[in-house]
Every structure is written in C-alpha cells, then in structure tokens.
Design a protein around this motif. Structure first.
Motif, PDB file in Angstrom:
ATOM      1  N   SER A  20      50.617  48.901  50.336  1.00 32.38           N
ATOM      2  CA  SER A  20      51.889  49.005  51.037  1.00 32.38           C
ATOM      3  C   SER A  20      51.648  49.455  52.472  1.00 32.38           C
ATOM      4  O   SER A  20      50.819  50.329  52.736  1.00 32.38           O
ATOM      5  N   ALA A  21      52.349  48.843  53.376  1.00 29.95           N
ATOM      6  CA  ALA A  21      52.251  49.221  54.779  1.00 29.95           C
ATOM      7  C   ALA A  21      53.127  50.443  55.011  1.00 29.95           C
ATOM      8  O   ALA A  21      54.263  50.516  54.527  1.00 29.95           O
ATOM      9  N   ALA A  22      52.600  51.409  55.732  1.00 29.54           N
ATOM     10  CA  ALA A  22      53.359  52.621  56.013  1.00 29.54           C
ATOM     11  C   ALA A  22      54.517  52.288  56.956  1.00 29.54           C
ATOM     12  O   ALA A  22      54.342  51.501  57.897  1.00 29.54           O
ATOM     13  N   PRO A  23      55.701  52.862  56.708  1.00 23.33           N
ATOM     14  CA  PRO A  23      56.817  52.594  57.614  1.00 23.33           C
ATOM     15  C   PRO A  23      56.522  53.183  58.989  1.00 23.33           C
ATOM     16  O   PRO A  23      55.826  54.194  59.105  1.00 23.33           O
ATOM     17  N   PRO A  24      57.025  52.548  60.043  1.00 25.32           N
ATOM     18  CA  PRO A  24      56.754  53.068  61.387  1.00 25.32           C
ATOM     19  C   PRO A  24      57.395  54.443  61.567  1.00 25.32           C
ATOM     20  O   PRO A  24      58.494  54.702  61.085  1.00 25.32           O
ATOM     21  N   LYS A  25      56.688  55.318  62.254  1.00 28.16           N
ATOM     22  CA  LYS A  25      57.197  56.669  62.479  1.00 28.16           C
ATOM     23  C   LYS A  25      58.149  56.657  63.665  1.00 28.16           C
ATOM     24  O   LYS A  25      57.929  55.962  64.653  1.00 28.16           O
ATOM     25  N   ASP A  36      46.967  66.236  64.449  1.00 26.53           N
ATOM     26  CA  ASP A  36      45.697  66.606  63.828  1.00 26.53           C
ATOM     27  C   ASP A  36      44.741  67.282  64.810  1.00 26.53           C
ATOM     28  O   ASP A  36      43.995  68.175  64.435  1.00 26.53           O
ATOM     29  N   ARG A  37      44.724  66.868  66.057  1.00 24.26           N
ATOM     30  CA  ARG A  37      43.785  67.423  67.031  1.00 24.26           C
ATOM     31  C   ARG A  37      44.403  68.551  67.855  1.00 24.26           C
ATOM     32  O   ARG A  37      43.760  69.565  68.108  1.00 24.26           O
ATOM     33  N   HIS A  69      48.163  60.168  63.799  1.00 21.45           N
ATOM     34  CA  HIS A  69      47.715  61.544  63.625  1.00 21.45           C
ATOM     35  C   HIS A  69      48.825  62.553  63.890  1.00 21.45           C
ATOM     36  O   HIS A  69      48.554  63.750  63.990  1.00 21.45           O
ATOM     37  N   MET A  70      50.081  62.098  64.014  1.00 17.50           N
ATOM     38  CA  MET A  70      51.186  62.977  64.346  1.00 17.50           C
ATOM     39  C   MET A  70      52.271  62.870  63.277  1.00 17.50           C
ATOM     40  O   MET A  70      52.617  61.769  62.851  1.00 17.50           O
TER      41      MET A  70
END
Length: 73
Positions: A20-25, A36-37, A69-70
C-alpha cells in the motif's frame, strides 16, 4: 558492479496483499512537528506542495516534499 534490481510489481491476481502506498502528508502553518534529524519544531512557512520551512528553535530548515522523516504531533 551489480545492477540495481527493479521494483517488484504486484499482479492483480496475486493472493498476497499489494504494497500500500502511504497517503501524502499534509501540514499547515503553525503545526507542531517532529523530524528524525532535527527534533521538535513548528511550521513557519509553506510552499504549496513543494517544501515547508520549519523552526526547530536553534535553526530553521527547509524540508522538501514528500516529508518522509517528518510527522505531525
């Protein structure tokens, strides 16, 4: 050197689940986020679907789409 493998394609008749493709954020101005950074921050600028300007306290960073990463808090 080896050639990188091509992404596997899903056959519609396969009995296994399709990846499944992740929904756009979606982020709005003023949203609290974690990266993450860079850690915790607040969105201070929006470039429509291209990037976000995020204030992390000690620095501001331009985070470009797809924002992998957000996450929104």
């Amino acid at each position: 050197m080896t050639k990188p493998s091509a992404p596997r394609r899903h056959l519609p008749t396969s009995p296994f689940n399709a990846p499944s493709a992740a929904p756009p954020k979606h982020f709005d101005l003023g949203d609290r986020v974690t990266h993450d950074r860079y850690g915790l921050g607040r969105i201070v600028g929006v470039e429509n679907g291209v990037a976000m300007l995020v204030d992390f306290g000690s620095r501001q960073a331009r985070i470009s789409s797809p924002y992998t990463h957000m996450d929104k808090l």
